[in-house]
Design an enzyme around this catalytic site. Structure first.
Site, PDB file in Angstrom:
ATOM      1  N   TYR A   1      -0.656  -2.918 -13.020  1.00 36.28           N
ATOM      2  CA  TYR A   1       0.289  -2.732 -12.264  1.00 36.28           C
ATOM      3  C   TYR A   1       1.198  -3.996 -11.411  1.00 36.28           C
ATOM      4  O   TYR A   1       2.693  -3.762 -12.250  1.00 36.28           O
ATOM      5  CB  TYR A   1      -0.389  -2.259 -10.920  1.00 36.28           C
ATOM      6  CG  TYR A   1       0.721  -1.554  -9.689  1.00 36.28           C
ATOM      7  CD1 TYR A   1       1.504  -0.438  -9.674  1.00 36.28           C
ATOM      8  CD2 TYR A   1       0.815  -2.854  -8.854  1.00 36.28           C
ATOM      9  CE1 TYR A   1       1.899  -0.365  -8.941  1.00 36.28           C
ATOM     10  CE2 TYR A   1       1.960  -2.898  -7.712  1.00 36.28           C
ATOM     11  CZ  TYR A   1       2.347  -1.255  -7.656  1.00 36.28           C
ATOM     12  OH  TYR A   1       2.793  -1.156  -6.582  1.00 36.28           O
TER      13      TYR A   1
ATOM     14  N   TYR B   1      13.132  -4.698   0.095  1.00 34.91           N
ATOM     15  CA  TYR B   1      12.072  -3.941  -0.317  1.00 34.91           C
ATOM     16  C   TYR B   1      11.223  -5.139  -0.827  1.00 34.91           C
ATOM     17  O   TYR B   1      11.662  -5.643  -2.251  1.00 34.91           O
ATOM     18  CB  TYR B   1      12.101  -2.821  -1.479  1.00 34.91           C
ATOM     19  CG  TYR B   1      11.357  -1.783  -1.669  1.00 34.91           C
ATOM     20  CD1 TYR B   1       9.932  -2.414  -1.142  1.00 34.91           C
ATOM     21  CD2 TYR B   1      11.910  -0.881  -2.879  1.00 34.91           C
ATOM     22  CE1 TYR B   1       8.622  -1.346  -1.496  1.00 34.91           C
ATOM     23  CE2 TYR B   1      10.426  -0.216  -3.057  1.00 34.91           C
ATOM     24  CZ  TYR B   1       9.562  -0.559  -2.985  1.00 34.91           C
ATOM     25  OH  TYR B   1       8.211   0.270  -2.805  1.00 34.91           O
TER      26      TYR B   1
ATOM     27  N   HIS C   1       5.651  -4.927 -12.837  1.00 33.78           N
ATOM     28  CA  HIS C   1       6.421  -4.781 -11.503  1.00 33.78           C
ATOM     29  C   HIS C   1       6.993  -6.348 -10.960  1.00 33.78           C
ATOM     30  O   HIS C   1       8.163  -6.312 -11.172  1.00 33.78           O
ATOM     31  CB  HIS C   1       5.526  -4.433  -9.958  1.00 33.78           C
ATOM     32  CG  HIS C   1       5.624  -3.305  -9.857  1.00 33.78           C
ATOM     33  ND1 HIS C   1       4.590  -2.570  -9.872  1.00 33.78           N
ATOM     34  CD2 HIS C   1       6.367  -2.616  -8.222  1.00 33.78           C
ATOM     35  CE1 HIS C   1       4.668  -1.375  -9.304  1.00 33.78           C
ATOM     36  NE2 HIS C   1       6.090  -1.105  -8.885  1.00 33.78           N
TER      37      HIS C   1
END
Length: 125
Positions: free
Chosen positions: A20, A43, A24
């Site tokens: 993960y 964000y 990213h």
């Protein structure tokens, strides 16, 4: 008009945390552009070693920002890729996150307690 601050929580499966994180580190450029043009600002994602994921972004309207992203083909592909990373998630990650309630914001309280007082002109920071 001030932007809404959105903070959310998800749980990454323990065995998938490294993957993960890797995914990213280089999000697809088309996905980055779609987020920006759909109204997701400032964000960030924060990941604890046990997989607790906290996300934060600012937007003019959460429902509108989510709807604009849902209308993009790139988001459908990204969400399909990400869905398997999370525990206890029955919908797409960008729809199934647990939104957290903001209970404190420094700038809001400074503005409410002393109009004109901001962190840049206050003493004792």
């Amino acid at each position: 008009m001030s932007r809404q601050r959105v903070c959310f929580q998800l749980q990454v499966k323990p065995g998938l945390i490294e993957e993960y994180t890797r995914r990213h580190a280089a999000v697809w450029p088309e996905m980055l552009a779609a987020l920006k043009s759909s109204g997701w600002h400032n964000y960030s994602l924060f990941l604890r070693p046990d997989g607790l994921l906290i996300g934060y972004f600012e937007t003019d309207s959460l429902p509108e920002a989510q709807a604009r992203m849902a209308a993009t083909e790139i988001n459908a592909r990204w969400q399909a890729e990400m869905a398997g990373f999370f525990e206890d998630l029955e919908v797409a990650p960008d729809e199934g996150f647990l939104q957290l309630t903001e209970v404190f914001n420094l700038e809001d309280q400074l503005a409410a307690s002393a109009p004109g007082l901001t962190p840049s002109n206050s003493k004792g920071d």
